[in-house]
Design a protein around this motif. Structure first.
Motif, PDB file in Angstrom:
ATOM      1  N   LYS A  25       0.845  -1.027   0.110  1.00 45.00           N
ATOM      2  CA  LYS A  25      -0.015   0.032   0.002  1.00 45.00           C
ATOM      3  C   LYS A  25       0.970   1.186   0.019  1.00 45.00           C
ATOM      4  O   LYS A  25       2.171   1.275   0.041  1.00 45.00           O
ATOM      5  N   SER A  26       0.191   2.456  -0.194  1.00 47.15           N
ATOM      6  CA  SER A  26       1.284   3.479  -0.516  1.00 47.15           C
ATOM      7  C   SER A  26       1.656   3.867   0.850  1.00 47.15           C
ATOM      8  O   SER A  26       2.754   4.690   1.068  1.00 47.15           O
ATOM      9  N   LYS A  27       1.131   3.484   2.149  1.00 45.05           N
ATOM     10  CA  LYS A  27       1.961   3.796   3.310  1.00 45.05           C
ATOM     11  C   LYS A  27       3.253   2.908   3.689  1.00 45.05           C
ATOM     12  O   LYS A  27       3.832   3.445   4.307  1.00 45.05           O
ATOM     13  N   ASN A  28       3.447   1.887   2.875  1.00 42.51           N
ATOM     14  CA  ASN A  28       4.366   0.696   3.019  1.00 42.51           C
ATOM     15  C   ASN A  28       5.427   1.059   2.041  1.00 42.51           C
ATOM     16  O   ASN A  28       6.483   0.232   1.841  1.00 42.51           O
ATOM     17  N   ILE A  29       5.222   2.314   1.218  1.00 38.26           N
ATOM     18  CA  ILE A  29       6.216   2.628  -0.032  1.00 38.26           C
ATOM     19  C   ILE A  29       6.765   3.958   0.530  1.00 38.26           C
ATOM     20  O   ILE A  29       6.043   4.924   0.574  1.00 38.26           O
ATOM     21  N   LEU A  30       8.160   3.967   0.468  1.00 37.69           N
ATOM     22  CA  LEU A  30       9.042   5.473   0.970  1.00 37.69           C
ATOM     23  C   LEU A  30       9.360   5.874  -0.563  1.00 37.69           C
ATOM     24  O   LEU A  30       9.838   5.059  -1.413  1.00 37.69           O
ATOM     25  N   VAL A  31       9.586   7.320  -0.357  1.00 36.43           N
ATOM     26  CA  VAL A  31      10.015   8.087  -1.554  1.00 36.43           C
ATOM     27  C   VAL A  31      11.483   8.476  -1.247  1.00 36.43           C
ATOM     28  O   VAL A  31      11.511   8.954  -0.122  1.00 36.43           O
TER      29      VAL A  31
END
Length: 582
Positions: free
Chosen positions: A406-412
């Motif tokens: 999910k988007s919260k488990n992907i870092l930029v």
């Protein structure tokens, strides 16, 4: 006995009075003898110039002394007195009585203005101040050019200060020094004042630097002596290396390790908590907290699990320790440790730190260009390909399924690409042994991103391919989140989570099952995307990712190649992404 003491005190008292009288006499003798006699030689010379004659009954002052000065000045006089300006030499405003001496003066100020005045001295203490202004020497050298600015004539006699005022020496304009603001003088003064402080500060900084450097060396040496097993590597190893750094393989081959392809040697990990300083809390969740820490001069992320989530901590540590997991789009792992803080057991997981935070936070803050969108989606797909793929060999890597993408488990990262994180629910599978490792963690993923087969419980948990397809479904929802924030036809939608319009913020399992499985609902796609070739291609791709039938969903490698093909067809997009076909 008492009489002797009394006589002693009496004798001391008499000696004290006698000494006091002697000192008083000596002090009075030091006062200049100003007991003047009328004399015909009353005209004095000052600096070689003859001054005007003084009346017959006045006498100039001079430093002659008497032995018995306390008998002097018994006679008192009457004098003329006027305040400046006394324009008429014979204009007397009033008289003063009971004077010791009379005086008249002429003074010149700094502007060259001349003023005259008359007066009298009624106290002996006034004589040194008034009548010694233009004397040659009284208790010290006389000042230069005094005659050009002050001329005071003192006399003894009734009304002896009448007549003309004394003359001043000739005055030249060159004698007046005009004081102006000099910038060079100010700068010199600033240098003189601030210079020493700057020098002292620099010396202090250099001294502190060398002291701290020496202290670190002594501390490292003492630690090595006390616990040699805890420090099997040098400082170069203890620096957090970037993802895919070749240094990792080098020190793994020359040190005692836990067999991992990611993270530090096992014995070093056991001491990590002692070396890390927690700086600030940057996130909280159901599992625990995430802190920014300081370790060997670098910022790292410290994920602190609650004690009840020990299985998640163990599983994530085990997954990160997998050989060859390290990848540029997988979160870099440093190590894990178990420590005690405030009598409470804490489970630490230390990884690389990315200041931009999660993709969820990044999309809430920023709208994306086409280039930004492609770069984000392609990097996530690249990481997912590496995760899903099994690498065969002596030091191979099993295939993995994330199960909580999910988007919260992907870092930029700082360059705009992404890394996949949070492997607490991940499973591994090896084709060689046929073993599927689900772990002992009873928790399930995020309900909002669960695939239909997970919600209706029709999934075969013993089939690794089925688990891998749930990641593809979740990735399709992430693609929708990213594309929604991409500027298309000059418009970027406000960030929303998937199914924001049909389920509450914290949906239940039943809420999601009804929407996804029964209603077969998917996030809506704006009509304007059809007029944008790139966005139209991305919308078609995400539909294939979240298809109701798991067998129709594309594999991660096909998704990666499709995104790359769409980006290559758009001339405005420039990719520096090196595609690696697996």
């Amino acid at each position: 006995m008492e009489s002797n003491i009394f006589l002693g005190f009496l004798l001391m008292f008499l000696l004290y009075n006698n000494a006091r009288a002697e000192i008083s006499d000596h002090l009075r003798e030091d006062i200049p003898d100003l007991d003047m006699e009328p004399s015909s030689a009353s005209s004095a010379h000052l600096n070689g110039k003859e001054l005007p004659a003084v009346p017959q009954n006045s006498v100039q002052t001079h430093p002659r002394r008497h032995i018995k000065s306390k008998r002097r000045m018994k006679r008192r006089y009457k004098c003329y007195s006027c305040e400046p300006p006394c324009r008429d030499p014979y204009e007397f405003t009033h008289t003063c009585q009971n004077a010791i001496q009379c005086w008249k003066s002429r003074t010149r100020d700094a502007d060259g203005q001349v003023q005259e005045s008359r007066g009298c001295s009624t106290s002996p203490d006034q004589l040194p101040m008034i009548c010694s202004q233009n004397s040659l020497k009284i208790n010290g050298p006389s000042k230069r050019n005094t005659g050009k600015f002050v001329n005071v004539v003192c006399c003894a006699g009734d009304y002896c200060n009448e007549g003309d005022f004394p003359e001043l020496l000739p005055f030249d304009n060159n004698d007046v020094t005009v004081i102006t603001a000099d910038t060079s003088s100010i700068s010199k003064m600033l240098v003189a004042v601030l210079g020493p402080f700057l020098v002292i500060a620099m010396l202090g900084a250099v001294t502190i630097f060398f002291i701290r450097r020496s202290h670190r060396k002594r501390l490292a040496a003492s630690r090595t002596k006390q616990d040699p097993e805890a420090y099997l590597v040098n400082d170069e190893l203890l620096r957090a290396t970037s993802a895919g750094d070749s240094t990792l393989r080098e020190y793994l081959q020359h040190s005692v390790t836990s067999g991992s392809g990611s993270g530090l040697p096992l014995l070093v990990q056991r001491t990590l908590a002692k070396q890390v300083t927690l700086i600030e809390c940057i996130g909280r969740g159901k599992y625990g907290e995430v802190w920014r820490g300081h370790w060997h001069g670098e910022s790292i992320a410290v994920k602190i699990f609650f004690s009840r989530d020990e299985e998640s901590w163990k599983r994530e540590t085990e997954i990160y320790s997998t050989i060859l997991l390290r990848h540029e789009n997988i979160l870099g792992f440093i190590g894990s440790d178990m420590t005690s803080r405030n009598s409470c057991t804490q489970l630490w997981l230390m990884t690389h730190y990315y200041p931009l935070g999660s993709l969820f936070d990044h999309l809430n803050r920023n709208a994306l260009s086409h280039n930004d969108m492609v770069w984000i989606c392609l990097s996530i797909a690249n990481g997912l390909v590496h995760l899903h793929t099994e690498i065969f060999g002596k030091q191979g890597k099993p295939a993995m399924a994330h199960r909580d993408l999910k988007s919260k488990n992907i870092l930029v990262t700082s360059n705009g690409s992404c890394v996949i994180a949070d492997f607490g629910l991940a499973v591994t599978h090896s084709h060689v042994t046929g073993q599927l490792d689900l772990g002992n963690n009873p928790k399930v993923g995020t309900k909002r991103y669960m695939a239909p087969e997970v919600l209706d419980e029709s999934i075969d948990l013993e089939c690794f391919e089925a688990l891998r397809r749930t990641d593809i479904y979740a990735f399709g929802l992430v693609l929708w989140e990213v594309c929604r924030r991409t500027i298309s036809c000059g418009i970027a939608e406000e960030y929303k989570v998937p199914f924001y319009d049909v389920v509450p913020m914290d949906p239940s399992f039943e809420d999601m099952r009804k929407v996804v499985c029964i209603d077969n609902y998917r996030p809506s796609i704006p009509n304007r995307w059809s007029s944008d070739s790139l966005m139209a291609g991305m919308s078609k791709l995400m539909k294939e990712c979240w298809h109701q039938n798991p067998n129709v969903r594309l594999p991660a490698l096909r998704i990666k190649k499709t995104i790359h093909k769409l980006a290559s067809a758009d001339e405005k997009i420039r990719l520096d992404f090196d595609e690696v076909c697996v």
